[in-house]
Scaffold this motif. Structure first.
Motif, mmCIF file in Angstrom:
data_model
loop_
_atom_site.group_PDB
_atom_site.id
_atom_site.type_symbol
_atom_site.label_atom_id
_atom_site.label_comp_id
_atom_site.label_asym_id
_atom_site.label_seq_id
_atom_site.Cartn_x
_atom_site.Cartn_y
_atom_site.Cartn_z
ATOM 1 N N TRP A 8 0.850 -1.183 0.000
ATOM 2 C CA TRP A 8 0.000 0.000 0.000
ATOM 3 C C TRP A 8 0.888 1.237 0.000
ATOM 4 C CZ3 TRP A 8 -1.609 -3.258 4.501
ATOM 5 C CH2 TRP A 8 -2.663 -4.104 4.164
ATOM 6 N N SER A 9 0.368 2.321 -0.504
ATOM 7 C CA SER A 9 1.107 3.577 -0.360
ATOM 8 C C SER A 9 1.219 3.890 1.117
ATOM 9 C CB SER A 9 0.369 4.713 -1.075
ATOM 10 O OG SER A 9 -0.833 5.022 -0.379
ATOM 11 N N GLN A 10 2.162 4.756 1.484
ATOM 12 C CA GLN A 10 2.309 5.095 2.899
ATOM 13 C C GLN A 10 1.052 5.748 3.438
ATOM 14 O OE1 GLN A 10 5.885 7.036 4.172
ATOM 15 N NE2 GLN A 10 7.161 5.269 3.649
ATOM 16 N N GLU A 11 0.357 6.487 2.599
ATOM 17 C CA GLU A 11 -0.890 7.121 3.038
ATOM 18 C C GLU A 11 -1.951 6.058 3.340
ATOM 19 O OE1 GLU A 11 1.635 9.924 1.026
ATOM 20 O OE2 GLU A 11 0.842 7.985 0.342
ATOM 21 N N GLU A 12 -2.049 5.057 2.464
ATOM 22 C CA GLU A 12 -3.008 3.976 2.691
ATOM 23 C C GLU A 12 -2.635 3.171 3.936
ATOM 24 O OE1 GLU A 12 -4.606 2.393 -1.560
ATOM 25 O OE2 GLU A 12 -2.434 2.242 -1.266
ATOM 26 N N PHE A 13 -1.349 2.902 4.066
ATOM 27 C CA PHE A 13 -0.853 2.131 5.197
ATOM 28 C C PHE A 13 -1.147 2.858 6.506
ATOM 29 C CE2 PHE A 13 3.269 0.472 7.348
ATOM 30 C CZ PHE A 13 2.557 -0.500 8.029
ATOM 31 N N GLU A 14 -0.863 4.146 6.562
ATOM 32 C CA GLU A 14 -1.134 4.924 7.772
ATOM 33 C C GLU A 14 -2.628 4.918 8.095
ATOM 34 O OE1 GLU A 14 -0.649 9.431 9.645
ATOM 35 O OE2 GLU A 14 0.513 8.862 7.862
ATOM 36 N N ALA A 15 -3.457 5.032 7.064
ATOM 37 C CA ALA A 15 -4.904 5.027 7.290
ATOM 38 C C ALA A 15 -5.357 3.702 7.892
ATOM 39 C CB ALA A 15 -5.639 5.290 5.979
ATOM 40 N N LYS A 16 -4.747 2.606 7.442
ATOM 41 C CA LYS A 16 -5.104 1.296 7.983
ATOM 42 C C LYS A 16 -4.647 1.167 9.435
ATOM 43 C CE LYS A 16 -5.282 -1.145 3.562
ATOM 44 N NZ LYS A 16 -6.719 -1.479 3.660
ATOM 45 N N SER A 204 6.883 -0.527 5.018
ATOM 46 C CA SER A 204 6.306 -0.307 3.690
ATOM 47 C C SER A 204 7.125 -0.946 2.577
ATOM 48 C CB SER A 204 6.148 1.197 3.415
ATOM 49 O OG SER A 204 5.121 1.748 4.210
ATOM 50 N N ARG A 207 4.088 -5.691 1.100
ATOM 51 C CA ARG A 207 2.751 -5.808 1.645
ATOM 52 C C ARG A 207 2.759 -6.743 2.864
ATOM 53 N NH1 ARG A 207 -2.714 -6.025 -0.153
ATOM 54 N NH2 ARG A 207 -2.166 -4.378 -1.650
ATOM 55 N N GLN A 210 3.763 -4.828 5.856
ATOM 56 C CA GLN A 210 2.686 -3.940 6.277
ATOM 57 C C GLN A 210 1.598 -4.709 7.033
ATOM 58 O OE1 GLN A 210 1.784 -2.347 2.390
ATOM 59 N NE2 GLN A 210 2.771 -0.391 2.866
#
Length: 249
Positions: A8-16, A204, A207, A210
């Motif tokens: 995932w992008s870092q933004e997606e990862f942080e959101a998760k 990151s 996957r 993550q």
């Protein structure tokens, strides 16, 4: 064509990671009762007495991370966490630390220093939950132990909740005892900035990493939930055994 999913992008990862807030112990029935002002004096005292074991275990956990960590820059930042809890006297500055602040919280709810520090009211299941976390930090790679600290993402909310609600919900608690929560507002935000930055960068890479980070964060959330379970159940036992078994009158 590779079947391995891309990170995932870092933004997606942080959101998760932030999305795991739904499992944070602020939603546990005991903490919901605490915020609503429906805990008895004995229940609030029991919570403070049991959580003290978690407080004294935090610097031990952090020392375990440092002992496993071969990254000097990480160690230089991480050591501040130990000082925050154990306190320090450096260059004429005397900070008694978070452990002392928690003892004073105990006194603010009507416990003696010995009531808190003796661990006489520590529930076995609470000890087990906290020890599981310390052992994780000792035995797992330090990178994973760093990721486990990210429950701090959600901590400022619960600290602010106590600062806002206790003066009206529990007016018998000496307001000076809330100092622990006030100082953690700043410390937790600083700590999570460091821990989150590292986790987003290191995990990151793939996957799988993550997803492992999410598993680790869930483990720590489960530890905190289990700790709340243990405290709530121990208070039920106190009520069943009768008023003589209560932490304090």
């Amino acid at each position: 064509m590779s079947s391995t999913p891309a990170p995932w992008s870092q933004e997606e990862f942080e959101a998760k990671l932030r999305g795991r807030s739904t499992s944070y112990h602020i939603h546990h029935p005991f903490h919901v009762m605490m915020a609503a002002g429906t805990l008895t004096r004995a229940q609030l005292q029991g919570w403070v007495a049991n959580r003290f074991y978690y407080q004294i275990s935090i610097p031990i956990k952090d020392a375990a991370i440092l002992s496993n960590c071969d990254d000097r820059e990480i160690r230089r930042e991480w050591i501040q966490r130990i000082l925050d809890h154990d306190g320090y006297h450096i260059g004429g500055i005397d900070d008694p630390g978070g452990i002392e602040a928690w003892i004073r919280l105990g006194e603010a709810v009507g416990l003696s220093r010995d009531d808190v520090t003796s661990l006489r009211y520590l529930a076995p299941a609470a000890r087990f939950a906290v020890d599981a976390y310390v052992n994780f930090a000792r035995r797992q790679p330090w990178q994973e132990a760093v990721a486990s600290s990210l429950t701090e993402l959600f901590a400022p909310h619960i600290h602010q909740q106590r600062i806002d609600t206790w003066p009206t919900q529990y007016p018998w608690v000496d307001a000076a005892g809330l100092h622990y929560f006030k100082q953690r507002l700043t410390q937790a935000r600083r700590d999570v900035e460091h821990g989150l930055r590292f986790t987003l960068d290191y995990f990151s890479q793939t996957r799988a990493l993550q997803e492992r980070a999410l598993e680790i964060l869930q483990f720590k959330l489960d530890v905190l939930w289990a700790l709340a379970d243990a405290i709530m159940l121990s208070q039920c036992e106190i009520e069943i055994k009768g008023p003589k078994a209560k932490v304090a009158p």
